[in-house]
Design a protein around this motif. Sequence first.
Motif, PDB file in Angstrom:
ATOM      1  N   ALA A  88      44.516  -1.189  39.101  1.00  0.00           N
ATOM      2  CA  ALA A  88      44.695   0.506  39.180  1.00  0.00           C
ATOM      3  C   ALA A  88      43.839   1.066  38.428  1.00  0.00           C
ATOM      4  CB  ALA A  88      46.187   0.713  38.478  1.00  0.00           C
ATOM      5  N   GLN A  89      43.187   0.552  37.540  1.00  0.00           N
ATOM      6  CA  GLN A  89      42.084   0.994  36.564  1.00  0.00           C
ATOM      7  C   GLN A  89      40.895   0.881  37.364  1.00  0.00           C
ATOM      8  OE1 GLN A  89      41.230  -1.187  33.292  1.00  0.00           O
ATOM      9  NE2 GLN A  89      39.834   0.245  32.269  1.00  0.00           N
ATOM     10  N   LEU A  90      40.755  -0.259  38.069  1.00  0.00           N
ATOM     11  CA  LEU A  90      39.567  -0.204  38.889  1.00  0.00           C
ATOM     12  C   LEU A  90      39.511   0.676  40.195  1.00  0.00           C
ATOM     13  CD1 LEU A  90      38.869  -4.055  38.892  1.00  0.00           C
ATOM     14  CD2 LEU A  90      37.414  -2.345  37.899  1.00  0.00           C
ATOM     15  N   GLU A  91      40.693   0.829  40.882  1.00  0.00           N
ATOM     16  CA  GLU A  91      40.865   2.031  41.868  1.00  0.00           C
ATOM     17  C   GLU A  91      40.556   3.338  41.322  1.00  0.00           C
ATOM     18  OE1 GLU A  91      44.457   1.414  43.670  1.00  0.00           O
ATOM     19  OE2 GLU A  91      43.871  -0.380  44.956  1.00  0.00           O
ATOM     20  N   ALA A  92      40.960   3.694  40.088  1.00  0.00           N
ATOM     21  CA  ALA A  92      40.753   5.032  39.402  1.00  0.00           C
ATOM     22  C   ALA A  92      39.229   5.049  39.200  1.00  0.00           C
ATOM     23  CB  ALA A  92      41.498   5.230  38.032  1.00  0.00           C
ATOM     24  N   ARG A  93      38.627   4.049  38.897  1.00  0.00           N
ATOM     25  CA  ARG A  93      37.081   4.167  38.551  1.00  0.00           C
ATOM     26  C   ARG A  93      36.326   4.500  40.144  1.00  0.00           C
ATOM     27  NH1 ARG A  93      33.046   5.295  35.578  1.00  0.00           N
ATOM     28  NH2 ARG A  93      31.147   3.708  35.432  1.00  0.00           N
ATOM     29  N   LYS A  94      36.902   3.656  40.883  1.00  0.00           N
ATOM     30  CA  LYS A  94      36.085   3.810  42.477  1.00  0.00           C
ATOM     31  C   LYS A  94      36.403   5.086  42.713  1.00  0.00           C
ATOM     32  CE  LYS A  94      36.798   2.187  47.078  1.00  0.00           C
ATOM     33  NZ  LYS A  94      37.737   1.344  47.881  1.00  0.00           N
ATOM     34  N   ALA A  95      37.592   5.739  42.553  1.00  0.00           N
ATOM     35  CA  ALA A  95      37.725   7.239  43.035  1.00  0.00           C
ATOM     36  C   ALA A  95      36.720   8.101  42.237  1.00  0.00           C
ATOM     37  CB  ALA A  95      38.956   7.380  42.742  1.00  0.00           C
ATOM     38  N   ALA A  96      36.606   7.703  41.036  1.00  0.00           N
ATOM     39  CA  ALA A  96      35.655   8.665  39.926  1.00  0.00           C
ATOM     40  C   ALA A  96      34.168   8.348  40.579  1.00  0.00           C
ATOM     41  CB  ALA A  96      35.764   8.529  38.782  1.00  0.00           C
ATOM     42  N   LEU A  97      33.808   7.433  40.950  1.00  0.00           N
ATOM     43  CA  LEU A  97      32.393   7.096  41.561  1.00  0.00           C
ATOM     44  C   LEU A  97      32.191   7.665  42.852  1.00  0.00           C
ATOM     45  CD1 LEU A  97      31.709   3.475  39.898  1.00  0.00           C
ATOM     46  CD2 LEU A  97      30.622   5.817  39.388  1.00  0.00           C
ATOM     47  N   SER A  98      33.147   8.212  43.611  1.00  0.00           N
ATOM     48  CA  SER A  98      32.651   8.650  44.795  1.00  0.00           C
ATOM     49  C   SER A  98      32.447  10.104  44.687  1.00  0.00           C
ATOM     50  CB  SER A  98      34.192   8.587  45.753  1.00  0.00           C
ATOM     51  OG  SER A  98      35.028   9.541  44.987  1.00  0.00           O
ATOM     52  N   ASP A  99      32.584  10.610  43.672  1.00  0.00           N
ATOM     53  CA  ASP A  99      31.963  11.941  43.437  1.00  0.00           C
ATOM     54  C   ASP A  99      30.498  11.889  43.020  1.00  0.00           C
ATOM     55  OD1 ASP A  99      31.875  14.723  42.595  1.00  0.00           O
ATOM     56  OD2 ASP A  99      32.361  14.503  40.671  1.00  0.00           O
ATOM     57  N   PRO A 100      29.613  12.548  43.644  1.00  0.00           N
ATOM     58  CA  PRO A 100      28.322  12.648  43.403  1.00  0.00           C
ATOM     59  C   PRO A 100      27.762  13.149  42.127  1.00  0.00           C
ATOM     60  CG  PRO A 100      28.579  13.833  45.581  1.00  0.00           C
ATOM     61  CD  PRO A 100      29.911  13.546  44.907  1.00  0.00           C
ATOM     62  N   ALA A 101      28.529  14.030  41.442  1.00  0.00           N
ATOM     63  CA  ALA A 101      28.142  14.436  40.253  1.00  0.00           C
ATOM     64  C   ALA A 101      28.314  13.059  39.232  1.00  0.00           C
ATOM     65  CB  ALA A 101      28.769  15.238  39.807  1.00  0.00           C
ATOM     66  N   GLU A 102      29.291  12.160  39.278  1.00  0.00           N
ATOM     67  CA  GLU A 102      29.667  11.308  38.297  1.00  0.00           C
ATOM     68  C   GLU A 102      28.713  10.109  38.459  1.00  0.00           C
ATOM     69  OE1 GLU A 102      31.762   9.102  35.607  1.00  0.00           O
ATOM     70  OE2 GLU A 102      32.160  11.299  36.329  1.00  0.00           O
ATOM     71  N   VAL A 103      28.106   9.935  39.790  1.00  0.00           N
ATOM     72  CA  VAL A 103      27.185   8.809  40.061  1.00  0.00           C
ATOM     73  C   VAL A 103      25.760   9.502  39.336  1.00  0.00           C
ATOM     74  CG1 VAL A 103      25.787   7.973  41.945  1.00  0.00           C
ATOM     75  CG2 VAL A 103      28.051   8.062  42.201  1.00  0.00           C
ATOM     76  N   GLU A 104      25.457  10.617  39.525  1.00  0.00           N
ATOM     77  CA  GLU A 104      24.363  11.240  38.952  1.00  0.00           C
ATOM     78  C   GLU A 104      24.189  11.053  37.176  1.00  0.00           C
ATOM     79  OE1 GLU A 104      21.754  15.430  38.375  1.00  0.00           O
ATOM     80  OE2 GLU A 104      23.468  15.206  40.015  1.00  0.00           O
ATOM     81  N   ALA A 105      25.566  11.375  36.682  1.00  0.00           N
ATOM     82  CA  ALA A 105      25.497  11.044  35.327  1.00  0.00           C
ATOM     83  C   ALA A 105      25.571   9.801  34.783  1.00  0.00           C
ATOM     84  CB  ALA A 105      27.225  11.794  35.056  1.00  0.00           C
ATOM     85  N   GLU A 106      26.163   8.777  35.708  1.00  0.00           N
ATOM     86  CA  GLU A 106      25.979   7.384  35.395  1.00  0.00           C
ATOM     87  C   GLU A 106      24.526   7.026  35.502  1.00  0.00           C
ATOM     88  OE1 GLU A 106      27.889   4.788  34.270  1.00  0.00           O
ATOM     89  OE2 GLU A 106      29.224   6.231  33.863  1.00  0.00           O
ATOM     90  N   ALA A 107      23.754   7.492  36.338  1.00  0.00           N
ATOM     91  CA  ALA A 107      22.466   7.081  36.755  1.00  0.00           C
ATOM     92  C   ALA A 107      21.385   7.601  35.323  1.00  0.00           C
ATOM     93  CB  ALA A 107      21.839   7.492  37.946  1.00  0.00           C
ATOM     94  N   ARG A 108      21.714   8.818  34.954  1.00  0.00           N
ATOM     95  CA  ARG A 108      21.089   9.437  33.898  1.00  0.00           C
ATOM     96  C   ARG A 108      21.156   8.560  32.451  1.00  0.00           C
ATOM     97  NH1 ARG A 108      18.881  14.493  34.217  1.00  0.00           N
ATOM     98  NH2 ARG A 108      19.391  15.558  36.166  1.00  0.00           N
ATOM     99  N   ARG A 109      22.620   8.136  32.327  1.00  0.00           N
ATOM    100  CA  ARG A 109      23.109   7.708  31.263  1.00  0.00           C
ATOM    101  C   ARG A 109      22.645   6.044  31.082  1.00  0.00           C
ATOM    102  NH1 ARG A 109      27.328   4.728  29.339  1.00  0.00           N
ATOM    103  NH2 ARG A 109      28.129   4.746  31.609  1.00  0.00           N
ATOM    104  N   ARG A 110      22.969   5.371  31.948  1.00  0.00           N
ATOM    105  CA  ARG A 110      22.834   3.917  32.117  1.00  0.00           C
ATOM    106  C   ARG A 110      21.230   3.668  32.531  1.00  0.00           C
ATOM    107  NH1 ARG A 110      27.542   1.294  34.964  1.00  0.00           N
ATOM    108  NH2 ARG A 110      26.275  -0.565  34.834  1.00  0.00           N
TER     109      ARG A 110
END
Length: 183
Positions: A114-136
């Motif tokens: 359930a936790q991984l599915e929530a993370r997958k749903a959050a990463l489907s948002d382009p703004a979240e992907v951009e924030a992860e790319a900037r941070r990591r």
Amino acid sequence: MTKRARERSSRGRRTESSRVRRTEGVPARHPLRGRRVPRAGAVRARLRRGFAAKQAGNAARVLGISTTRRAAVLAIVICALAFTLAVPLRTYLSQRAEIKVQEQHQAELQAEVAQLEARKAALSDPAEVEAEARRRLRYVMPGETPYLVQLPEDSPQSPQQGGQQKPGPSQAWYQQLWSSLSG
């Protein structure tokens, strides 16, 4: 009373002379000592006990074994049943414990899914992907100026450590050899 009646009544009785003859040399006893007058209920109980004992004796004769042997056979049968049931009971209890552990593990895995599915749903948002790319990955968009701030704890070597090390040769060994020969 007739002569015949007297004979009948005297047949079952002992006369005083017959008692004396019989007990010569034996100490005299009290005539009523040891003789009990049975009660009506006691007679019935004695008859019942005798009948039950007779039936038990008949059962023992039919089986051909004594009471002690029957008890030993019964004990052996009970032990055999206990040993027969002990192994399956132990297996049942150990399997119940294992099932409990597996159900707990399954619940943990379902929570992780359930936790991984929530993370997958959050990463489907382009703004979240951009924030992860900037941070990591420290990516920047074209036209942006990146600034990297280094704190003193992040520096690889302090100046004191650099002074303690010996400076290595500035040239390769073959160049040092050539320069020493050519002089």
